[in-house]
Write a protein that holds these residues in place. Sequence first.
Motif, short mmCIF file in Angstrom:
data_model
loop_
_atom_site.label_atom_id
_atom_site.label_comp_id
_atom_site.label_asym_id
_atom_site.label_seq_id
_atom_site.Cartn_x
_atom_site.Cartn_y
_atom_site.Cartn_z
N TYR A 26 0.82 -1.22 0.00
CA TYR A 26 0.00 0.00 0.00
C TYR A 26 0.86 1.27 0.00
CZ TYR A 26 -4.54 -2.28 0.60
OH TYR A 26 -5.68 -3.00 0.42
N PHE A 27 2.12 1.12 0.40
CA PHE A 27 3.03 2.27 0.34
C PHE A 27 3.24 2.67 -1.12
CE2 PHE A 27 7.16 4.29 0.06
CZ PHE A 27 7.17 5.16 1.15
N PHE A 28 3.56 1.67 -1.94
CA PHE A 28 3.86 1.97 -3.34
C PHE A 28 2.62 1.98 -4.24
CE2 PHE A 28 8.30 0.61 -2.27
CZ PHE A 28 8.90 1.80 -2.62
N LYS A 29 1.56 1.24 -3.82
CA LYS A 29 0.34 1.17 -4.63
C LYS A 29 -0.87 1.49 -3.75
CE LYS A 29 1.92 -2.92 -5.85
NZ LYS A 29 1.98 -4.30 -6.29
N PRO A 30 -0.92 2.73 -3.21
CA PRO A 30 -2.03 3.07 -2.32
C PRO A 30 -3.33 3.24 -3.09
CG PRO A 30 -0.72 5.01 -2.79
CD PRO A 30 -0.02 3.85 -3.47
N LEU A 31 -4.44 3.04 -2.37
CA LEU A 31 -5.76 3.28 -3.00
C LEU A 31 -6.07 4.78 -3.00
CD1 LEU A 31 -7.78 0.28 -1.50
CD2 LEU A 31 -6.44 0.41 -3.62
N GLY A 32 -5.40 5.53 -2.14
CA GLY A 32 -5.57 6.97 -2.11
C GLY A 32 -4.33 7.62 -1.56
N VAL A 33 -4.14 8.92 -1.86
CA VAL A 33 -3.00 9.65 -1.31
C VAL A 33 -3.48 10.93 -0.65
CG1 VAL A 33 -0.74 10.67 -1.77
CG2 VAL A 33 -1.54 8.77 -3.19
N ALA A 34 -3.12 11.12 0.60
CA ALA A 34 -3.41 12.37 1.30
C ALA A 34 -2.14 13.21 1.31
CB ALA A 34 -3.84 12.08 2.73
N ILE A 35 -2.29 14.51 0.96
CA ILE A 35 -1.11 15.38 0.91
C ILE A 35 -1.27 16.45 1.98
CG2 ILE A 35 0.31 16.91 -0.49
CD1 ILE A 35 -2.09 14.65 -2.25
N VAL A 36 -0.55 16.29 3.08
CA VAL A 36 -0.61 17.27 4.16
C VAL A 36 0.31 18.43 3.78
CG1 VAL A 36 -0.26 17.67 6.62
CG2 VAL A 36 -0.99 15.41 5.81
N GLY A 37 -0.27 19.60 3.60
CA GLY A 37 0.53 20.74 3.13
C GLY A 37 0.17 21.10 1.70
N ALA A 38 -0.87 20.45 1.13
CA ALA A 38 -1.34 20.84 -0.19
C ALA A 38 -1.90 22.26 -0.08
CB ALA A 38 -2.41 19.89 -0.69
N SER A 39 -1.84 23.01 -1.16
CA SER A 39 -2.21 24.42 -1.07
C SER A 39 -2.60 24.95 -2.45
CB SER A 39 -1.01 25.20 -0.52
OG SER A 39 -1.11 26.57 -0.83
N SER A 40 -3.33 26.03 -2.45
CA SER A 40 -3.64 26.69 -3.72
C SER A 40 -2.42 27.44 -4.25
CB SER A 40 -4.79 27.68 -3.55
OG SER A 40 -5.96 26.99 -3.21
N ASP A 41 -1.47 27.74 -3.35
CA ASP A 41 -0.24 28.42 -3.73
C ASP A 41 0.67 27.44 -4.47
OD1 ASP A 41 2.20 29.60 -3.90
OD2 ASP A 41 2.27 30.28 -1.82
N LYS A 42 0.84 27.69 -5.77
CA LYS A 42 1.58 26.72 -6.61
C LYS A 42 3.07 26.63 -6.28
CE LYS A 42 -1.53 26.40 -10.51
NZ LYS A 42 -1.69 26.39 -11.96
N SER A 43 3.56 27.62 -5.49
CA SER A 43 4.99 27.57 -5.17
C SER A 43 5.27 26.65 -3.98
CB SER A 43 5.49 28.99 -4.85
OG SER A 43 5.03 29.38 -3.58
N LYS A 44 4.22 26.23 -3.28
CA LYS A 44 4.42 25.35 -2.11
C LYS A 44 4.76 23.93 -2.57
CE LYS A 44 3.08 28.28 1.18
NZ LYS A 44 4.11 28.92 2.00
#
Lengths: 657, 657
Positions: free
Chosen positions: A5-23
């Motif tokens: 599941y690490f390499f083939k997860p059913l979903g990915v959560a991104i902590v720190g995702a943002s509308s700011d494209k430079s992040k």
Amino acid sequence: MSLDYFFKPLGVAIVGASSDKSKIGRQVLDNISASGYRGKLYPINLKETKIANLRAFSSLENIPTRNFASILVVIAIPAQFVMSEIEKCGKLGLKNIVIISAGFKESSADGAILEKELVEVANKYKLNILGPNCLGFINNINRLNASFAASGSGTGRIALLSQSGAIGSAVLDWLKDKNFNLGYFISLGNKASLDENDFLEYLANDKNISAIILYLEDIKNGRKFMELVSRVSSKKPVVVLKAGMSERGEQIAKSHTGAMAGASAAVKAGLERSGAIMVESLEELFNLLPLLQMESMRERLSNTFQIVTNAGGLAVLSADEISKQELFLRNSIDVLGDADAIKYELALRNLLSQKSKDNILILLTPQTSTKPLETAAVIIKLSKKYPKRLIVISFLGGAAVYEAKEIMKHAKLPVYAYPELAIRAINKLSDWKDVSFGVQPYKERLDKFGKTEVDYLALFSLLKKYKINTVKTIRYGTEATLTYPVVLKAVGPDFMHKTDKGAIMLGLDNQLSLEKAAASFYSQNKKIMQKEENYLVVQPQISSGLELILGFKRDVSFGPVLLVGLGGIYAETFKAIKIVIADLDKARALALIQSLSFFPILNGARGKKSYDINSLADVIVAISRLANEHAEIKEFDINPLFLKEKGALAADVRAII
Amino acid sequence: MSLDYFFKPLGVAIVGASSDKSKIGRQVLDNISASGYRGKLYPINLKETKIANLRAFSSLENIPTRNFASILVVIAIPAQFVMSEIEKCGKLGLKNIVIISAGFKESSADGAILEKELVEVANKYKLNILGPNCLGFINNINRLNASFAASGSGTGRIALLSQSGAIGSAVLDWLKDKNFNLGYFISLGNKASLDENDFLEYLANDKNISAIILYLEDIKNGRKFMELVSRVSSKKPVVVLKAGMSERGEQIAKSHTGAMAGASAAVKAGLERSGAIMVESLEELFNLLPLLQMESMRERLSNTFQIVTNAGGLAVLSADEISKQELFLRNSIDVLGDADAIKYELALRNLLSQKSKDNILILLTPQTSTKPLETAAVIIKLSKKYPKRLIVISFLGGAAVYEAKEIMKHAKLPVYAYPELAIRAINKLSDWKDVSFGVQPYKERLDKFGKTEVDYLALFSLLKKYKINTVKTIRYGTEATLTYPVVLKAVGPDFMHKTDKGAIMLGLDNQLSLEKAAASFYSQNKKIMQKEENYLVVQPQISSGLELILGFKRDVSFGPVLLVGLGGIYAETFKAIKIVIADLDKARALALIQSLSFFPILNGARGKKSYDINSLADVIVAISRLANEHAEIKEFDINPLFLKEKGALAADVRAII
């Protein structure tokens, strides 16, 4: 701990995702989307509700799923906020985590404390954490770029693991330029939880991967690493570029990574023992890529060559390099300067129809009648027709051969800028060996030594326990019949380096001269000799036999490492020593002896007498056992060991606990 | 024989020029025009009167000139018509000729005969002939491309001479691609008349040229070559890539060029003696180019390094390579992953303002805040400001750093694909040494030996003439008082390899055992011992001292070549030998001894006794004299020479005439 599941997860959560494209969190999110990932995406952001047209969640616990274990979490927020997220993951049952954030062990003492906490939480909840301080990973096989590095659109058969993010991103940029795709790219970062060993274990079983390349700055668990690499190597080559193999490099590596690496001599011995292919530079590494991506490369590989060339000079230079690499050139076919593609085809067809397995090195320089493009087409056609033969190519020149080289590279043929690079790459791959490993016949003993530096006569008794013959050694003053001449030695903690302090008195021919020498020594070393641990011993003086050194040192990562060498002045002058992992049985000990640079001397070259190789092997095995059974001994040396035409005798021994 | 008009002719006649653009003569004509040549052009063609808008002439004698010696003739017609043109040149006073035509020594026995005639005519008329079987030459400094290879429009400070046309044209194509311009390119071809030595002599004095590179497959006159290279090397580096240095390569080179080359060991000794920089592969050669073209490169060069990097891993790998090359890394400055151009500038300015002369290695990988272009601009600016410092650069990556690399290359900065290549190139250049040469204190003697294999006792007398001490050696049966134990040896033409035939009888303790051994030997070798030239000698048996080998071999090109090595089993096992040109005076002999791998043994390392280095130097000088004064001796060996704590004794000697 499966990494499925690490390499083939059913979903990915991104902590720190943002509308700011430079992040960076946003860059990761975009990379995942762009890479064609088909699972669910959960941007996590305290304030935003929509990011890049995706619904965003304020916290990990809000993710709409019943199977947290199937989700990968990528964390890209400042270091000080990371721990609470990890704790949250643990509680929720989120097992698979990438921490991209920097600011841990690599940056400060506070960061090191933070990383320690991280390890504790990871252990508590059995989390799979990649990083911190890494780029993330790219799984091109299942189309998931969970990193902030750009990736190409294709996939490949090679997995690349890099402990340096900077080198990793440079390599990715370079590979993109060459249109070369990896199967996996894994940026190891600080290796707080998951390290090279975990990924080796996973990749060993991935049938899409035919070769694994590691750039490492330290190897945390050398013993396990050896075992794993030897296991993987039976199926696919493991190539290791270990930085910090020189003393100066090791210094910089330590200050750079803060890692407590094994000593470079031990690392080298360990890598050799494991059957890994060791490379020493980036160029050497890159030169292997075109060969590593080939199907059934191992079956194609040979140590003999045939050359087809339109330039005699290039063949001569190639022959020089083949000799230098200790490979063999069977034949060089000069199709001459006016050769067109048809002449190349004839020569190649003729070679390929032969039963031999010789590697074929095709050389070309642009001359008046040369047809680089047509020749390239011929080579591509014939390479496909003979998939069991190794054909390597070097077209020398610039614009005149550029396109021809490109179409051959596109057809995944191994094309090299210079013939010597092709030859060296082939030679390097021939280091790929199947080794048996995991035989661990030795266990730790209970009767450990207590003191820091062990009593001299006690060590002689220990040698006897291990059936190593010793020169008869008695405490001076003990009743005994001596055979003159004898040697008088001062031993004990103050005489660890005997030659320095006049502590060895040679050539004492009779009782009188022995007594005189002893008296004189006592009077000159009154204070020291009052200590009970220091005393004098007497040995008969050995005048025949070959002087050898034999010992071990315990490495923090790779365990006991054995040294065997020629004694005295020849060892230093000719560096006639060898260092190997101390897990030798009789067969391996005999193989080791045969690989010694001074084996001809042992074996009695040029009509000279030969020495007792069998007894030497027995002593080596015994020292191996001793090294493994007495884990309390840090260093141990027999110097000299007198190897005779029959038998071997230890004349001096030293140990550090 | 000046080559001024050869390289800077007032006019060029092209024999074989044609309206047919596919003809090589026409290509040469077009290349000359296109290169911007300002002299007169005389196309020569039997039938045509106008070629490429130029007036054509039916024959060389019709050229409208009063100064034939100022004209260069390029000949590109079938081989069988060449001789009559050369004869014509000779008669007209046309001295400078390029023969592009193939079909000479390289192609057949008939061709070889033709080439021999060519040499004769060249000698008769004192002609300067380049070729045959070559591409011609390019003089970019004076804008004359007298070859059928394409050339760039600029010029440069490096002269490249290639004995292989195919490699030459590939290199030109490659350089054009890299926008790298040479000062001269000379395709040597078969070297029937002009060879590397003639061009070295000319280029030595050309101030536009700062470095000379030679690709050679043979060296015709090694003695003169050494002298010339040593002379040139005092002003500019001479880099030599000699193909055929391995046995296999030598074989192919001979079949390919038909050249009778010197043995590769002699070539290697000769190149070392000359002070040339020896490279072993094309890659190594190409890697030197960016450094060779620098102004006052020699003054910049140091063997210590400073590193500036934004990637710790790259610094570690570089430190490993610096150690491997036995250079020194003073410091590595990590400007960290987020470094922009300003951080690089600060670090660089700081280093450059220091008084040290350390080479600066700048490393960069593309990371989030990296500014490759701005950083490149900083490097260009600071490189110009500090023209006495050596700054080498490696930006790792693909598209992200491509343009930055290009603008630095355009500014003629040394940019390398990998740091290890920069380090190796610098190390290679440090081989550039000023050597004194031309001291030839030895002349040939008159009292030559006559026989093929020289009488044993006569050789002992010869050694004594050269003041080399020998073990007392008498003919068996001669009246003399012997000191036992003695050695009995059978000597003479049938005992050149004494150990093979039981011809050395050791450890004879008294008169009886000596007589017994002699009688037994006579009876077992009746037939052979009837020959007058075979007889027995007696020597005292030497039990102390270090056994050495000392001898020489006469090379066809480089003259006598001296070998010195450790005797017995250690020599073979550890390849403890060294081969040098046999022109040693005392100072050079002492330097040679110090450079031996086993020097620590001679010098008494680790408290062991030392041997008489001064006496060994005397013997080496004596053997050098002998080698030079007795040109009739092809091979000569003293084996063993017993080197003692005081003095040296030759115990056995062998010579082949």
